[in-house]
Write an enzyme that holds these catalytic residues in place. Structure first.
Site, mmCIF file in Angstrom:
data_model
loop_
_atom_site.group_PDB
_atom_site.id
_atom_site.type_symbol
_atom_site.label_atom_id
_atom_site.label_comp_id
_atom_site.label_asym_id
_atom_site.label_seq_id
_atom_site.Cartn_x
_atom_site.Cartn_y
_atom_site.Cartn_z
ATOM 1 N N ASP A 35 0.852 -1.194 0.000
ATOM 2 C CA ASP A 35 0.000 0.000 0.000
ATOM 3 C C ASP A 35 0.890 1.248 0.000
ATOM 4 O OD1 ASP A 35 -3.218 0.548 0.974
ATOM 5 O OD2 ASP A 35 -1.793 2.222 1.107
ATOM 6 N N ILE A 36 0.503 2.231 -0.778
ATOM 7 C CA ILE A 36 1.314 3.451 -0.929
ATOM 8 C C ILE A 36 1.286 4.300 0.344
ATOM 9 C CG2 ILE A 36 -0.442 5.068 -1.828
ATOM 10 C CD1 ILE A 36 1.591 5.709 -4.094
ATOM 11 N N ASN A 96 -13.027 -3.216 2.053
ATOM 12 C CA ASN A 96 -14.081 -2.208 2.086
ATOM 13 C C ASN A 96 -14.882 -2.295 0.799
ATOM 14 O OD1 ASN A 96 -13.089 -1.057 4.553
ATOM 15 N ND2 ASN A 96 -11.447 -0.110 3.367
ATOM 16 N N GLU A 104 -12.370 3.330 -1.436
ATOM 17 C CA GLU A 104 -11.835 4.445 -2.238
ATOM 18 C C GLU A 104 -11.549 4.008 -3.673
ATOM 19 O OE1 GLU A 104 -8.337 6.022 -0.346
ATOM 20 O OE2 GLU A 104 -9.409 6.293 1.538
ATOM 21 N N VAL A 105 -10.974 2.817 -3.829
ATOM 22 C CA VAL A 105 -10.592 2.355 -5.166
ATOM 23 C C VAL A 105 -11.562 1.252 -5.595
ATOM 24 C CG1 VAL A 105 -8.759 1.351 -6.559
ATOM 25 C CG2 VAL A 105 -8.173 2.905 -4.686
ATOM 26 N N HIS A 109 -10.021 -5.300 -3.553
ATOM 27 C CA HIS A 109 -8.708 -5.511 -2.938
ATOM 28 C C HIS A 109 -8.885 -5.927 -1.494
ATOM 29 C CE1 HIS A 109 -9.823 -1.240 -2.689
ATOM 30 N NE2 HIS A 109 -9.193 -1.194 -1.527
ATOM 31 N N HIS A 111 -6.952 -5.875 2.041
ATOM 32 C CA HIS A 111 -5.827 -5.301 2.788
ATOM 33 C C HIS A 111 -5.328 -6.374 3.756
ATOM 34 C CE1 HIS A 111 -6.914 -0.876 2.134
ATOM 35 N NE2 HIS A 111 -8.062 -1.462 1.828
#
Ligand code: AMP
Length: 125
Positions: A35-36, A96, A104-105, A109, A111
């Site tokens: 993760d960025i 999420n 958000e994206v 995905h 996490h």
């Protein structure tokens, strides 16, 4: 309402090689990368290569091969990052979805976060 996938999202761009990523693991159907903006010492995102918006979309529409590949890859990420129950002290896996999930994206995905005690799972307010 049908699932609608927006292929301009940032993870679609990562999958097309348009944006760099710090890859942890890549398999036939799955990519895992750091993760960025990590929330913990270990924070890796595991994504399917297919165009799925969310956990429920992926679990209902993906092929058996994609589903197996994704989950085996996620387990390998946990081991590789030293947080699996065999290699370490555990982790939290979070996904999420949508507006209420504060996603958000809009590309599914998972996490994988760990490397320290993760605290309470959900704020009550
Ligand atoms: P979510 O709120 O569950 O959709 O999480 C999106 C996650 O993607 C956040 O933790 C971001 O820090 C992460 N993120 C956004 N852009 C990138 C990127 N280019 N590379 C890696 N992680 C990213």
């Amino acid at each position: 309402m049908a699932y609608s996938y927006d292929d301009t999202n940032i993870f679609a761009r990562i999958l097309r090689g348009e944006i760099p990523n710090k890859t942890v693991l890549e398999t036939a159907h799955t990519l895992a990368f750091h993760d960025i903006n990590p929330s913990a010492p270990v924070h890796v995102l595991v994504i399917p290569k297919g165009a799925y918006v969310s956990f429920d979309h992926f679990c209902s529409a993906a092929s058996d091969a994609e589903l197996v590949d994704f989950h085996r890859a996620a387990a390998k990420v946990c081991a590789q990052m030293g947080v699996s129950l065999e290699a370490g002290d555990g982790f939290r896996a979070i996904t999420n979805a949508g507006q209420h999930g504060l996603q958000e994206v809009p590309h599914y995905h998972l996490h994988i976060v760990g490397g320290r005690p993760m605290g309470r799972m959900i704020a009550k307010d």
